[in-house]
Enzyme design. Structure first.
Site, PDB file in Angstrom:
ATOM      1  N   LYS A  13      -1.098 -68.070  15.555  1.00 24.79           N
ATOM      2  CA  LYS A  13      -1.418 -68.745  16.837  1.00 24.79           C
ATOM      3  C   LYS A  13      -2.816 -68.275  17.491  1.00 24.79           C
ATOM      4  O   LYS A  13      -3.081 -69.080  18.111  1.00 24.79           O
ATOM      5  CB  LYS A  13      -0.149 -68.126  17.686  1.00 24.79           C
ATOM      6  CG  LYS A  13       1.255 -68.598  17.389  1.00 24.79           C
ATOM      7  CD  LYS A  13       2.407 -68.263  18.195  1.00 24.79           C
ATOM      8  CE  LYS A  13       2.751 -66.640  18.349  1.00 24.79           C
ATOM      9  NZ  LYS A  13       3.028 -65.988  17.218  1.00 24.79           N
ATOM     10  N   ARG A  88       8.489 -66.220  25.225  1.00 26.59           N
ATOM     11  CA  ARG A  88       9.157 -65.889  24.024  1.00 26.59           C
ATOM     12  C   ARG A  88      10.761 -65.949  24.107  1.00 26.59           C
ATOM     13  O   ARG A  88      11.468 -65.624  23.258  1.00 26.59           O
ATOM     14  CB  ARG A  88       8.647 -64.447  23.703  1.00 26.59           C
ATOM     15  CG  ARG A  88       7.806 -64.549  22.657  1.00 26.59           C
ATOM     16  CD  ARG A  88       7.152 -62.781  22.385  1.00 26.59           C
ATOM     17  NE  ARG A  88       6.833 -62.444  21.144  1.00 26.59           N
ATOM     18  CZ  ARG A  88       5.664 -62.382  20.923  1.00 26.59           C
ATOM     19  NH1 ARG A  88       4.544 -62.964  21.720  1.00 26.59           N
ATOM     20  NH2 ARG A  88       5.157 -61.797  19.763  1.00 26.59           N
ATOM     21  N   ARG A 127      -2.512 -57.464   6.582  1.00 26.43           N
ATOM     22  CA  ARG A 127      -3.195 -57.287   7.946  1.00 26.43           C
ATOM     23  C   ARG A 127      -2.836 -55.928   8.322  1.00 26.43           C
ATOM     24  O   ARG A 127      -3.720 -55.206   8.847  1.00 26.43           O
ATOM     25  CB  ARG A 127      -2.449 -58.095   9.175  1.00 26.43           C
ATOM     26  CG  ARG A 127      -3.171 -58.093  10.383  1.00 26.43           C
ATOM     27  CD  ARG A 127      -2.819 -58.961  11.408  1.00 26.43           C
ATOM     28  NE  ARG A 127      -1.602 -58.868  12.204  1.00 26.43           N
ATOM     29  CZ  ARG A 127      -1.106 -59.468  13.032  1.00 26.43           C
ATOM     30  NH1 ARG A 127      -1.533 -60.682  13.456  1.00 26.43           N
ATOM     31  NH2 ARG A 127       0.071 -59.505  13.738  1.00 26.43           N
ATOM     32  N   ARG A 133      -2.553 -52.350  12.286  1.00 26.67           N
ATOM     33  CA  ARG A 133      -1.762 -52.323  13.696  1.00 26.67           C
ATOM     34  C   ARG A 133      -0.494 -51.626  13.422  1.00 26.67           C
ATOM     35  O   ARG A 133       0.186 -52.255  12.615  1.00 26.67           O
ATOM     36  CB  ARG A 133      -1.720 -53.928  14.018  1.00 26.67           C
ATOM     37  CG  ARG A 133      -1.749 -54.374  15.585  1.00 26.67           C
ATOM     38  CD  ARG A 133      -1.771 -55.815  15.679  1.00 26.67           C
ATOM     39  NE  ARG A 133      -0.489 -56.250  16.328  1.00 26.67           N
ATOM     40  CZ  ARG A 133      -0.461 -57.502  16.433  1.00 26.67           C
ATOM     41  NH1 ARG A 133      -1.423 -58.374  16.511  1.00 26.67           N
ATOM     42  NH2 ARG A 133       1.082 -57.780  16.867  1.00 26.67           N
ATOM     43  N   ARG A 144      10.470 -57.539  14.744  1.00 20.68           N
ATOM     44  CA  ARG A 144       9.687 -58.527  15.457  1.00 20.68           C
ATOM     45  C   ARG A 144      10.268 -59.945  14.772  1.00 20.68           C
ATOM     46  O   ARG A 144      10.319 -61.123  15.884  1.00 20.68           O
ATOM     47  CB  ARG A 144       8.259 -58.603  15.079  1.00 20.68           C
ATOM     48  CG  ARG A 144       7.401 -57.283  15.961  1.00 20.68           C
ATOM     49  CD  ARG A 144       6.266 -57.050  15.532  1.00 20.68           C
ATOM     50  NE  ARG A 144       5.167 -58.028  15.496  1.00 20.68           N
ATOM     51  CZ  ARG A 144       3.990 -57.901  14.567  1.00 20.68           C
ATOM     52  NH1 ARG A 144       3.881 -56.904  13.837  1.00 20.68           N
ATOM     53  NH2 ARG A 144       3.129 -58.897  14.862  1.00 20.68           N
TER      54      ARG A 144
END
Ligand code: ADP
Length: 207
Positions: A13, A88, A127, A133, A144
């Site tokens: 996104k 969300r 990632r 992260r 998540r």
């Protein structure tokens, strides 16, 4: 033109939002980026949300809606917005509809980037290795993804019922996905951007 970019975490996104921003001059509103900025600034808000975000849980509707409202208020002349990572929950979507409607505008379309769970898992593992992260660690990421399936996916029928939902294959290359998104945006009916409708539109419904 107001667009919601929709999809699970790591669907791409943010990447697509940046391309659309560059091409159309829309303002990207990413609640994830706003919350990360608050977190790294060490503000009161940042400290409040840090643990929730690292765990992979959703920050309260109240907080993210306030962040979006603030941006809408601060950018009255924007040609439109691209919402990335917001809404969300159904409560967030309803608040957004209300908020845009009070400004004489609306969500014009929702573009869903379709990506399967196993592909997302692979992207996140990479990632996590590359960027580290915190919420990309396997435990937080599972939360998540669960939150997406339980709380965010119900927005699909919400927008489909309004005739606003378009789907794009998110598995292709960045350029191919972007070309598909562009095609969808070009075919979209637009309510008149982020600005209040013109005098004539308000009085006679003319654009
Ligand atoms: P993703 O890679 O999952 O799309 P984001 O950058 O959009 O990640 O969001 C990171 C985190 O910020 C989320 O896991 C959540 O804790 C919080 N967050 C971002 N946007 C929202 C929102 N609209 N509602 C609640 N929490 C949010």
């Amino acid at each position: 033109m107001n667009i919601v970019l929709f999809g699970p975490p790591a669907a791409g996104k943010g990447t697509q939002a940046k391309i659309i921003t560059a091409e159309r001059g829309l303002l990207q509103l990413s609640t994830g980026d706003m919350l990360r900025a608050a977190k790294s600034s060490g503000s009161e808000l940042g400290n409040k949300v840090a643990g929730i975000m690292d765990r992979g849980d959703l920050v309260s509707d109240e907080i993210v809606i306030a962040l979006i409202e603030e941006q809408l208020d601060n950018n009255p002349d924007a040609p439109g917005f691209i919402f990335d990572g917001f809404p969300r929950t159904v409560a967030q979507a309803e608040a957004l509809d209300k908020s845009l409607s009070s400004r004489g505008t609306a969500v014009d379309g929702v573009v869903r980037l379709c990506v399967e769970d196993d592909v997302i898992m692979g992207r996140i593992e990479q990632r996590f290795k590359d960027e580290g992260r915190k919420d990309d660690n396997p435990e937080s990421f599972k939360i998540r993804l669960d939150n997406y399936n339980k709380q965010t996916a119900p927005l699909l029928p919400y927008y489909a019922a309004q005739g606003k939902l378009s789907e794009v294959d998110g598995l292709a290359s960045i350029e191919t996905v972007s070309a598909s998104v562009t095609k969808v945006l070009n075919e979209m009916n637009v309510s008149g951007g982020g600005k209040k409708p013109s005098f004539w539109k308000r009085i006679f419904g003319l654009s």
